[in-house]
Design an enzyme around this catalytic site. Structure first.
Site, mmCIF file in Angstrom:
data_model
loop_
_atom_site.group_PDB
_atom_site.id
_atom_site.type_symbol
_atom_site.label_atom_id
_atom_site.label_comp_id
_atom_site.label_asym_id
_atom_site.label_seq_id
_atom_site.Cartn_x
_atom_site.Cartn_y
_atom_site.Cartn_z
ATOM 1 N N GLY A 76 -3.550 -6.056 -34.418
ATOM 2 C CA GLY A 76 -3.030 -5.044 -33.487
ATOM 3 C C GLY A 76 -4.109 -4.533 -32.552
ATOM 4 N N GLY A 78 -6.646 -2.617 -31.815
ATOM 5 C CA GLY A 78 -7.543 -1.764 -32.592
ATOM 6 C C GLY A 78 -8.389 -0.854 -31.722
ATOM 7 N N LYS A 98 -9.485 -0.571 -22.771
ATOM 8 C CA LYS A 98 -10.089 -1.229 -23.932
ATOM 9 C C LYS A 98 -11.378 -0.490 -24.277
ATOM 10 C CE LYS A 98 -11.777 -5.745 -25.531
ATOM 11 N NZ LYS A 98 -11.832 -7.178 -25.214
ATOM 12 N N ASP A 110 -14.450 0.923 -34.975
ATOM 13 C CA ASP A 110 -14.624 2.287 -34.473
ATOM 14 C C ASP A 110 -13.792 2.554 -33.221
ATOM 15 O OD1 ASP A 110 -15.929 0.757 -32.614
ATOM 16 O OD2 ASP A 110 -17.926 1.569 -33.012
ATOM 17 N N GLY A 111 -13.041 1.549 -32.780
ATOM 18 C CA GLY A 111 -12.171 1.747 -31.621
ATOM 19 C C GLY A 111 -12.898 1.717 -30.288
ATOM 20 N N ARG A 168 0.862 -11.495 -26.865
ATOM 21 C CA ARG A 168 0.097 -12.570 -27.494
ATOM 22 C C ARG A 168 0.978 -13.358 -28.465
ATOM 23 N NH1 ARG A 168 -5.197 -10.024 -27.611
ATOM 24 N NH2 ARG A 168 -5.044 -8.252 -26.223
ATOM 25 N N ASP A 238 -4.237 -14.409 -32.022
ATOM 26 C CA ASP A 238 -4.051 -13.085 -31.415
ATOM 27 C C ASP A 238 -4.746 -12.981 -30.061
ATOM 28 O OD1 ASP A 238 -6.269 -13.283 -33.379
ATOM 29 O OD2 ASP A 238 -6.837 -11.325 -32.579
ATOM 30 N N ASP A 248 -8.853 -11.603 -23.554
ATOM 31 C CA ASP A 248 -9.835 -11.166 -24.549
ATOM 32 C C ASP A 248 -11.171 -11.884 -24.409
ATOM 33 O OD1 ASP A 248 -8.081 -9.351 -25.485
ATOM 34 O OD2 ASP A 248 -8.166 -9.970 -27.572
HETATM 35 P P1 AMP Z 1 -11.159 -9.807 -31.245
HETATM 36 O O1 AMP Z 1 -11.824 -10.822 -32.126
HETATM 37 O O2 AMP Z 1 -12.104 -9.072 -30.343
HETATM 38 O O3 AMP Z 1 -10.018 -10.385 -30.500
HETATM 39 O O4 AMP Z 1 -10.579 -8.665 -32.209
HETATM 40 C C1 AMP Z 1 -9.774 -8.934 -33.303
HETATM 41 C C2 AMP Z 1 -9.092 -7.672 -33.768
HETATM 42 O O5 AMP Z 1 -10.044 -6.675 -34.115
HETATM 43 C C3 AMP Z 1 -8.163 -7.042 -32.741
HETATM 44 O O6 AMP Z 1 -7.070 -6.529 -33.413
HETATM 45 C C4 AMP Z 1 -9.031 -5.954 -32.146
HETATM 46 O O7 AMP Z 1 -8.259 -4.906 -31.616
HETATM 47 C C5 AMP Z 1 -9.826 -5.506 -33.353
HETATM 48 N N1 AMP Z 1 -11.118 -4.922 -33.011
HETATM 49 C C6 AMP Z 1 -12.195 -5.560 -32.503
HETATM 50 N N2 AMP Z 1 -13.219 -4.704 -32.327
HETATM 51 C C7 AMP Z 1 -12.780 -3.487 -32.716
HETATM 52 C C8 AMP Z 1 -13.359 -2.176 -32.776
HETATM 53 N N3 AMP Z 1 -14.620 -1.950 -32.385
HETATM 54 N N4 AMP Z 1 -12.598 -1.172 -33.244
HETATM 55 C C9 AMP Z 1 -11.339 -1.394 -33.648
HETATM 56 N N5 AMP Z 1 -10.744 -2.583 -33.619
HETATM 57 C C10 AMP Z 1 -11.436 -3.629 -33.149
HETATM 58 MG MG MG Z 2 -8.510 -9.991 -29.480
#
Ligand code: AMP
Ligand code: MG
Length: 479
Positions: A76, A78, A98, A110-111, A168, A238, A248
Site C-alpha cells: 500500500g 506507505g 510522496k 517512517d513515511g 498498479r 506493486d 516508482d
Molecule cells: P518501493 O520498493 O519503494 O516500491 O516500496 C515498497 C513498499 O514500501 C510500498 O508500499 C511503499 O509505500 C513502502 N515504503 C517504502 N519506503 C517507505 C517509507 N520510508 N515509509 C513507509 N513506507 C515505505
Molecule cells: Mg513502490
C-alpha cells in the site's frame, strides 16, 4: 479512486513538514497543467509540503504485491497520499505527494522520503518524459531540514507526482489474494476499463481484454526502456502500472558501459532486475496480474491467450527500436544478426551504451570509408578493432542496400538515440549541490533532460562518459 469506496483507501492527513522550501518546480509541466500561476503562490507550497489539507482530505490506497519473485502480502501507499484528481488541459490527472508521512500502510517505514531520492525521482520522471517514454510525471520537490534516518541521517523532501492514475498490478493482487473480495476486484476492474480503457467497454470478455491491453502497453514500454538503456531496479508487481507507465523511481540507472547483466540496484544480489532481464520480468509480472484477474476471467486458457501477444509484441517492438537506432528503414531478415553482433561487441568491449548509439549517427556509409575520420570516433569505443571493422563493413553494405542518405539518416537516428540520459553521476552532482542549499543544478539538469535528443553544444559535459568516481556510487532501495 475515491469513487471505488472505503475498502480501497484510508483517509489520512499528511504529517506536517517543518520549514518547507521549494527545491524544484517543473515550470513546463505546471504550465501544461494550467497551474503556472498557482504554483507561485504560498498556498501551493503549503499544499505540496503536506502542510495544508485539500477540501476532500488526502488518502492512501491499499495494494499488495510480489517483491523479488515472492508474495509479499499487503503493501500500500506507505508514504504517498493522493490529493485528488484535477481537470487539466492534459486531461484528468491524479495529484500525489510522496514522502508526506506515515499512513496505515507504512509498516516499518517512517513515511518519509529523503532529498536525494526525491531529486532522483523528479529528474528521472522528466528525463523519461523527455525521451518520449510513458511515465508518471513530477511537478515539484519541496525540501525541509527535517532529519530522516537511512544509512546515514539525511533530510526530508516531498515530491509531487502526477499521472492519469497510479493504479498498479498490486491493487488487483490485493483484492484477489489478500482481501479476497471479488466484488471489490470487479469494481476495480470495471472502473479501470471505464476510466482508462474506454475502448474496451462492451467487449465480450472485458477483463481478458483489459489484461491484453495492459500486456500490449507493457510490452511497448519494455522495448522503450531497453532501447535507451534504462534499468528500473525494482520491478516488483506493486511497481507495475496498469496504464503501462514507468512508475516508482528508486534505484534506477541508465547504462554507462554496456553490460546486459548490469544490476542498478545494489540490494538486488541475484540480479533479478538486471537490464537484460527486464522484459522477461515484465511478462512474469503480467502473469501475476493474470492470476489476480482469474476470478473475473474465470477461464485459464482465456487469460493465457490475453498474455500471448507479449511474446510477439515485445520482440517486434524491440526489433523496430533497434532498427530505428541503426537508422534502418527497410526490414530485412539479416537485421537481427547485425543488431546482435553490435550488441555483442559493445558488451565485450564495455562500450558506453548511449555514446555508441549516438556516434553511430555520424557513420559514413561510403565504400572505402573504413578509415574516415567520422568513423574513427565510433571505432575508438571498441577495443577489438578488427571485429568492429568487420561489423562496420556489413553495416555500411546494409545502409547502401537501402540507398540510405547519410545526412538524412543521421537526423533520424538523432531523434531516437538520446545524447543526454540521467546518468547516476549527473544526478549525484545535483544532489550534492542541493544538500548545500543550491538547487540551481537540479533545474539546469531538468532543462537539459527535457530535450535529450537535441545537440545542446553548451551542455556537452552532460553527454560525456561517466567519470571514474561514478563506479563507486551505490544505489539501493534505501530512499
Ligand atoms: P518501493 O520498493 O519503494 O516500491 O516500496 C515498497 C513498499 O514500501 C510500498 O508500499 C511503499 O509505500 C513502502 N515504503 C517504502 N519506503 C517507505 C517509507 N520510508 N515509509 C513507509 N513506507 C515505505
Ligand atoms: Mg513502490
Amino acid at each position: 479512486m475515491r469513487g471505488l469506496g472505503p475498502s480501497f483507501f484510508a483517509l489520512q492527513p499528511a504529517q506536517a513538514l517543518p520549514e518547507p522550501t521549494w527545491v524544484a518546480v517543473n515550470d513546463a509541466l505546471a504550465a501544461a497543467m494550467g497551474w503556472a500561476g498557482w504554483m507561485t503562490g504560498s498556498e501551493a507550497l503549503a499544499l505540496l509540503a503536506g502542510n495544508a489539507q485539500p477540501p476532500g482530505g488526502t488518502f492512501a490506497t491499499v495494494y499488495s504485491g510480489h517483491q523479488f519473485g515472492s508474495w509479499a502480502g499487503q503493501l500500500g501507499d506507505g508514504r504517498a497520499l493522493l490529493l485528488g484528481e484535477a481537470d487539466t488541459p492534459m486531461g484528468a490527472l491524479e495529484i500525489q505527494l510522496k514522502g508526506s508521512g506515515k499512513t496505515p500502510f507504512s509498516r516499518m517505514g517512517d513515511g518519509r522520503a529523503v532529498l536525494r531520492s526525491s531529486i532522483r525521482e523528479y529528474l528521472c520522471s522528466e528525463a523519461m518524459h523527455g525521451l518520449g517514454i510513458p511515465t508518471t510525471r513530477a511537478l515539484a520537490v519541496v525540501g525541509s531540514p527535517l532529519p530522516v534516518r537511512r544509512e546515514t541521517v539525511e533530510t526530508a523532501a516531498v515530491v509531487t507526482r502526477v499521472a492519469p492514475s497510479f493504479l498498479r498490478f498490486g491493487h488487483f493482487e490485493h483484492f484477489a489474494h489478500t482481501a479476497q473480495d471479488i466484488a471489490a476486484l470487479r469494481r476495480l476492474a470495471d472502473t479501470t476499463v471505464l476510466r482508462y480503457y474506454p475502448e474496451l467497454v462492451g467487449s465480450a470478455q472485458p477483463y481478458a481484454a483489459l489484461l491484453e491491453a495492459v500486456t500490449r502497453r507493457t510490452a511497448a514500454l519494455m522495448a522503450q526502456w531497453q532501447a535507451v538503456g534504462f534499468c528500473h531496479g525494482v520491478m516488483n508487481t506493486d511497481n507495475m502500472s496498469m496504464l503501462g507507465l514507468t512508475i516508482d523511481y528508486g534505484p534506477f540507472g541508465f547504462l554507462d558501459a554496456f553490460d546486459p547483466a548490469h544490476i542498478c540496484n545494489h540490494s538486488d544480489d541475484a540480479g533479478r532486475y538486471a537490464w537484460a532481464r527486464q522484459p522477461g520480468v515484465a511478462l512474469w509480472n503480467l502473469h501475476a496480474l493474470a492470476q489476480a484477474l482469474m476470478p473475473l476471467i474465470e477461464d485459464t486458457d482465456t487469460a493465457l491467450a490475453a498474455l500471448e501477444p507479449y511474446k510477439t509484441a515485445y520482440p517486434q517492438a524491440m526489433l523496430a527500436a533497434w532498427r530505428a537506432k541503426l537508422g534502418l528503414r527497410a526490414e530485412r531478415d539479416e537485421d537481427g544478426d547485425l543488431i546482435d553482433e553490435l550488441l555483442r561487441l559493445m558488451a565485450q568491449d564495455r562500450a558506453d551504451f548511449s555514446i555508441t548509439w549516438r556516434r553511430l549517427a555520424g557513420f559514413c556509409s561510403a565504400p572505402g570509408a573504413a578509415q574516415a575520420a567520422d568513423r574513427a570516433a565510433l571505432r575508438d569505443l571498441f577495443l577489438d578493432r578488427e571485429a568492429f571493422d568487420a561489423w562496420a563493413l556489413h553495416y555500411a553494405e546494409r545502409l547502401r542496400a537501402e540507398a540510405s542518405v547519410d545526412i538524412e539518416r543521421a537526423r533520424r537516428m538523432n531523434r531516437v538515440n538520446p545524447k543526454f540520459v540521467l546518468r547516476n553521476h549527473l544526478a549525484e552532482t545535483a544532489i550534492q549541490r542541493a544538500r548545500e542549499g543550491d538547487f540551481s543544478e537540479v533545474q539546469r539538469l531538468l532543462k537539459v533532460l527535457q530535450h535529450p535528443y537535441d545537440e545542446q553544444p553548451e551542455n556537452e559535459a552532460d553527454a560525456g562518459f561517466a567519470p571514474d568516481w561514478a563506479a563507486q556510487l551505490e544505489v539501493s532501495c534505501s530512499s
